[in-house]
Design a protein around this motif. Sequence first.
Motif, PDB file in Angstrom:
ATOM      1  N   UNK A   2       0.869  -1.178   0.000  1.00  0.00           N
ATOM      2  CA  UNK A   2       0.000   0.000   0.000  1.00  0.00           C
ATOM      3  C   UNK A   2       0.900   1.221   0.000  1.00  0.00           C
ATOM      4  N   UNK A   3       0.729   2.073  -0.994  1.00  0.00           N
ATOM      5  CA  UNK A   3       1.514   3.303  -1.095  1.00  0.00           C
ATOM      6  C   UNK A   3       0.545   4.464  -0.975  1.00  0.00           C
ATOM      7  N   UNK A   4       0.613   5.147   0.157  1.00  0.00           N
ATOM      8  CA  UNK A   4      -0.330   6.231   0.435  1.00  0.00           C
ATOM      9  C   UNK A   4       0.263   7.141   1.501  1.00  0.00           C
ATOM     10  N   UNK A   5       0.362   8.459   1.202  1.00  0.00           N
ATOM     11  CA  UNK A   5       0.949   9.378   2.180  1.00  0.00           C
ATOM     12  C   UNK A   5       0.072   9.637   3.408  1.00  0.00           C
ATOM     13  N   UNK A   6      -1.239   9.458   3.285  1.00  0.00           N
ATOM     14  CA  UNK A   6      -2.134   9.658   4.428  1.00  0.00           C
ATOM     15  C   UNK A   6      -2.128   8.393   5.282  1.00  0.00           C
ATOM     16  N   UNK A   7      -1.547   8.482   6.476  1.00  0.00           N
ATOM     17  CA  UNK A   7      -1.437   7.310   7.350  1.00  0.00           C
ATOM     18  C   UNK A   7      -2.800   6.692   7.683  1.00  0.00           C
ATOM     19  N   UNK A   8      -3.831   7.493   8.036  1.00  0.00           N
ATOM     20  CA  UNK A   8      -5.129   6.866   8.322  1.00  0.00           C
ATOM     21  C   UNK A   8      -5.695   6.090   7.127  1.00  0.00           C
ATOM     22  N   UNK A   9      -5.543   6.634   5.923  1.00  0.00           N
ATOM     23  CA  UNK A   9      -6.037   5.926   4.738  1.00  0.00           C
ATOM     24  C   UNK A   9      -5.208   4.676   4.482  1.00  0.00           C
ATOM     25  N   UNK A  10      -3.894   4.771   4.604  1.00  0.00           N
ATOM     26  CA  UNK A  10      -3.018   3.610   4.403  1.00  0.00           C
ATOM     27  C   UNK A  10      -3.382   2.501   5.387  1.00  0.00           C
ATOM     28  N   UNK A  11      -3.652   2.864   6.643  1.00  0.00           N
ATOM     29  CA  UNK A  11      -4.018   1.861   7.647  1.00  0.00           C
ATOM     30  C   UNK A  11      -5.376   1.233   7.330  1.00  0.00           C
ATOM     31  N   UNK A  12      -6.324   2.046   6.879  1.00  0.00           N
ATOM     32  CA  UNK A  12      -7.649   1.522   6.545  1.00  0.00           C
ATOM     33  C   UNK A  12      -7.570   0.550   5.367  1.00  0.00           C
ATOM     34  N   UNK A  13      -6.799   0.902   4.339  1.00  0.00           N
ATOM     35  CA  UNK A  13      -6.623   0.018   3.188  1.00  0.00           C
ATOM     36  C   UNK A  13      -5.936  -1.270   3.634  1.00  0.00           C
ATOM     37  N   UNK A  14      -4.902  -1.160   4.450  1.00  0.00           N
ATOM     38  CA  UNK A  14      -4.196  -2.341   4.953  1.00  0.00           C
ATOM     39  C   UNK A  14      -5.120  -3.242   5.763  1.00  0.00           C
TER      40      UNK A  14
END
Length: 125
Positions: free
Chosen positions: A9-21
């Motif tokens: 998962x490549x995403x600068x927004x940590x909350x979004x990266x965690x949700x996708x993960x």
Amino acid sequence: MPRQLLAVVIEPSLPLAQAVSDVLRQRGYETLTSPTHAGGARQVEQRERVDLRVAGVPAPGEEHAGAYLEEARGKNGSMSIVIMLSDPNEPLDDAPADALRLIKPFSRQELTDAIDRATGSHVPE
């Protein structure tokens, strides 16, 4: 025993990266996360196979990410790709033609549906 699927998962927004993960882990994936495409590339260098990439494009402060998407695809020819876009008109001429595009903001169900379409699978809830 079957090999566990790997997603990056490549995403600068940590909350979004965690949700996708979280969604990916619920679907049986081991996940690696990075705020940048270059960081994602470093994380997967030593991995034999990456099954799925979910990437925000473009990543802030980086050149257009298509080159990294193609480089990773070269090593992982069957890798599925979901591209998360803030701008639906973002040009993605150099992204793989079969990369699935998902426009932010999106719901958990829209993400799940995008993963299913990109990978050609459906995991029962």
